[in-house]
Write an enzyme that holds these catalytic residues in place. Structure first.
Site, PDB file in Angstrom:
ATOM      1  N   GLN A 211       8.063  27.015 -15.709  1.00 56.72           N
ATOM      2  CA  GLN A 211       8.636  26.623 -14.409  1.00 56.72           C
ATOM      3  C   GLN A 211       9.855  27.486 -14.107  1.00 56.72           C
ATOM      4  O   GLN A 211      10.016  27.985 -12.992  1.00 56.72           O
ATOM      5  CB  GLN A 211       9.027  25.146 -14.406  1.00 56.72           C
ATOM      6  CG  GLN A 211       7.841  24.202 -14.359  1.00 56.72           C
ATOM      7  CD  GLN A 211       8.284  22.739 -14.242  1.00 56.72           C
ATOM      8  OE1 GLN A 211       8.979  22.366 -13.307  1.00 56.72           O
ATOM      9  NE2 GLN A 211       7.870  21.925 -15.202  1.00 56.72           N
TER      10      GLN A 211
ATOM     11  N   ASN B  21       2.382  24.097  14.485  1.00 56.00           N
ATOM     12  CA  ASN B  21       1.066  23.678  13.987  1.00 56.00           C
ATOM     13  C   ASN B  21      -0.024  24.670  14.345  1.00 56.00           C
ATOM     14  O   ASN B  21      -0.825  25.066  13.500  1.00 56.00           O
ATOM     15  CB  ASN B  21       0.748  22.300  14.576  1.00 56.00           C
ATOM     16  CG  ASN B  21      -0.627  21.805  14.195  1.00 56.00           C
ATOM     17  OD1 ASN B  21      -1.067  21.984  13.065  1.00 56.00           O
ATOM     18  ND2 ASN B  21      -1.315  21.179  15.141  1.00 56.00           N
TER      19      ASN B  21
ATOM     20  N   HIS C 145      -1.917  17.964  10.346  1.00 54.85           N
ATOM     21  CA  HIS C 145      -2.517  17.671   9.044  1.00 54.85           C
ATOM     22  C   HIS C 145      -1.663  18.233   7.910  1.00 54.85           C
ATOM     23  O   HIS C 145      -1.082  19.311   8.048  1.00 54.85           O
ATOM     24  CB  HIS C 145      -3.889  18.345   8.929  1.00 54.85           C
ATOM     25  CG  HIS C 145      -4.979  17.642   9.651  1.00 54.85           C
ATOM     26  ND1 HIS C 145      -5.112  17.674  11.018  1.00 54.85           N
ATOM     27  CD2 HIS C 145      -6.010  16.895   9.183  1.00 54.85           C
ATOM     28  CE1 HIS C 145      -6.183  16.970  11.358  1.00 54.85           C
ATOM     29  NE2 HIS C 145      -6.753  16.486  10.266  1.00 54.85           N
TER      30      HIS C 145
ATOM     31  N   ASP D 282      10.262  17.531  -8.164  1.00 50.72           N
ATOM     32  CA  ASP D 282       9.954  18.493  -9.218  1.00 50.72           C
ATOM     33  C   ASP D 282       8.549  19.027  -8.991  1.00 50.72           C
ATOM     34  O   ASP D 282       7.559  18.342  -9.265  1.00 50.72           O
ATOM     35  CB  ASP D 282      10.077  17.839 -10.604  1.00 50.72           C
ATOM     36  CG  ASP D 282       9.891  18.855 -11.727  1.00 50.72           C
ATOM     37  OD1 ASP D 282       9.752  20.065 -11.432  1.00 50.72           O
ATOM     38  OD2 ASP D 282       9.885  18.436 -12.903  1.00 50.72           O
TER      39      ASP D 282
ATOM     40  N   GLU E 288       9.588  29.603 -10.699  1.00 46.28           N
ATOM     41  CA  GLU E 288      10.131  28.860  -9.560  1.00 46.28           C
ATOM     42  C   GLU E 288      11.222  29.594  -8.801  1.00 46.28           C
ATOM     43  O   GLU E 288      11.591  29.210  -7.699  1.00 46.28           O
ATOM     44  CB  GLU E 288      10.592  27.472 -10.005  1.00 46.28           C
ATOM     45  CG  GLU E 288       9.395  26.598 -10.372  1.00 46.28           C
ATOM     46  CD  GLU E 288       9.758  25.172 -10.748  1.00 46.28           C
ATOM     47  OE1 GLU E 288      10.962  24.900 -10.986  1.00 46.28           O
ATOM     48  OE2 GLU E 288       8.831  24.345 -10.824  1.00 46.28           O
TER      49      GLU E 288
ATOM     50  N   ASP F 284      12.371  26.926  -6.229  1.00 49.61           N
ATOM     51  CA  ASP F 284      13.711  26.371  -6.500  1.00 49.61           C
ATOM     52  C   ASP F 284      14.403  25.938  -5.210  1.00 49.61           C
ATOM     53  O   ASP F 284      15.099  24.916  -5.199  1.00 49.61           O
ATOM     54  CB  ASP F 284      14.591  27.410  -7.214  1.00 49.61           C
ATOM     55  CG  ASP F 284      14.256  27.506  -8.697  1.00 49.61           C
ATOM     56  OD1 ASP F 284      13.684  26.539  -9.242  1.00 49.61           O
ATOM     57  OD2 ASP F 284      14.574  28.550  -9.310  1.00 49.61           O
TER      58      ASP F 284
ATOM     59  N   GLU G 233      12.984  22.581  -4.301  1.00 48.04           N
ATOM     60  CA  GLU G 233      13.409  21.556  -5.265  1.00 48.04           C
ATOM     61  C   GLU G 233      14.882  21.206  -5.077  1.00 48.04           C
ATOM     62  O   GLU G 233      15.261  20.037  -5.136  1.00 48.04           O
ATOM     63  CB  GLU G 233      13.161  22.043  -6.698  1.00 48.04           C
ATOM     64  CG  GLU G 233      11.681  22.115  -7.056  1.00 48.04           C
ATOM     65  CD  GLU G 233      11.448  22.442  -8.521  1.00 48.04           C
ATOM     66  OE1 GLU G 233      12.384  22.972  -9.167  1.00 48.04           O
ATOM     67  OE2 GLU G 233      10.342  22.157  -9.023  1.00 48.04           O
TER      68      GLU G 233
HETATM   69 MN    MN Z   1      -2.505  21.724  11.601  1.00 50.44          MN
HETATM   70 MN    MN Z   2       9.531  22.281 -11.108  1.00 49.99          MN
END
Ligand code: MN
Ligand code: MN
Length: 298
Positions: free
Chosen positions: A285, A167, A136, A275, A289, A266, A269
């Protein structure tokens, strides 16, 4: 910063023909004026969609023309879906006590019937005997407020092939810790995603499962913004707000405690070009970040 949102609440899984026409019309308008690869369709921002409080990391739109960044906006959570990978790019949701109740775990993994049939929507059979769990993004236990809410988390558009130990151990503990934070009086904004290709499941290394239909992501990440329960959430995020981000390779090893895999936003990203936290002012940010969380992990 801009995205289309359908507002809240929504009827579950509803894409009306009228809405699709509207999006196509808007897309045509933008095509005519600017070439749509780089341009974001100018639509008034809807700040009422709590699933997207932190922003839309890839400017996903609910138009079938972009099958690899397709916005699926449910009341329970919001997804950017990649049809070629057969998995979400990211899933974003809000977690507070109102989402946590007595509903039982549905365990009814189901094909997302709202996707066009030409896209060959992924089913639970695509995961059978692959050595990967149906992992999930928005967890079942984060949506126990009603049967419908819980069942929504079993849509295959909320699922990625996840190494079983990843998991069932490290990721599960991070999910449980998130709910502990909520029990302690916080509300959370969570984005989970993945990138890359190739993971190690119970049967060894695989780049895809089901003859290429579903990509096995190489990395799985999550970012969690922690706020004390309150109102006007976006404006309460400050430079010292706790933000937990983890990045863990999708392997079936005996992994360490999730706290050992904390990274900065960062780093995510830079790796994928999304973003994150795009709704926050750029200066904020920049401030948050680069930080790697050092808070408690239990
Ligand atoms: Mn899970
Ligand atoms: Mn950002």
């Amino acid at each position: 910063m801009k995205y289309i949102s359908t507002g809240h609440p929504l009827p579950k899984m509803h894409y009306s023909p009228l809405r699709n026409l509207l999006f196509i019309a808007l897309l045509m308008t933008s095509l005519a004026s600017c070439g749509w690869q780089e341009e974001v369709i100018p639509i008034e921002e809807d700040f009422s969609n709590t699933n997207l409080t932190l922003g839309n990391p890839t400017d996903a739109l609910p138009t079938y023309l972009d099958s690899d960044n397709f916005l699926i906006d449910l009341p329970q959570y919001t997804v950017s879906y990649s049809n070629s990978r057969g998995i979400p790019n990211w899933v974003s949701w809000h977690l507070d006590l109102s989402w946590m109740g007595d509903a039982e775990r549905s365990s009814y993994f189901s094909r997302n019937k709202e996707l066009p049939t030409e896209w060959a929507p992924v089913t639970t059979n695509n995961y059978k005997n692959t050595g990967f769990d149906r992992g999930h993004n928005c967890p079942s236990a984060d949506r126990t407020s009603s049967e419908d809410d819980n069942r929504s988390t079993f849509l295959m558009t909320n699922i990625v092939p996840q190494a079983p130990r990843h998991n069932q151990r490290v990721w599960k503990k991070l999910e449980a810790y998130s709910r502990d934070l909520v029990e302690e009086g916080n509300e959370l904004y969570i984005i989970m995603g993945n990138y890359g290709e190739g993971g190690i499941g119970r049967n060894g290394y695989a780049e895809t499962i089901s003859e290429g239909r579903v990509t096995v992501p190489k990395y799985i990440w999550k970012t969690i913004v922690v706020l004390p329960e309150g109102d006007d959430d976006i404006s309460r995020i400050q430079a010292d707000t706790r933000i937990i981000t983890v990045l863990i390779e999708n392997v079936n090893d005996d992994l360490l405690d999730w706290g050992e895999y904390r990274v900065s936003i960062d780093e995510i990203e830079d790796a994928i070009g999304f973003d994150l936290l795009s709704r926050l002012p750029l200066s904020l940010q920049d401030a948050v970040e680069g930080i790697v969380d050092e808070g408690p992990t239990k």
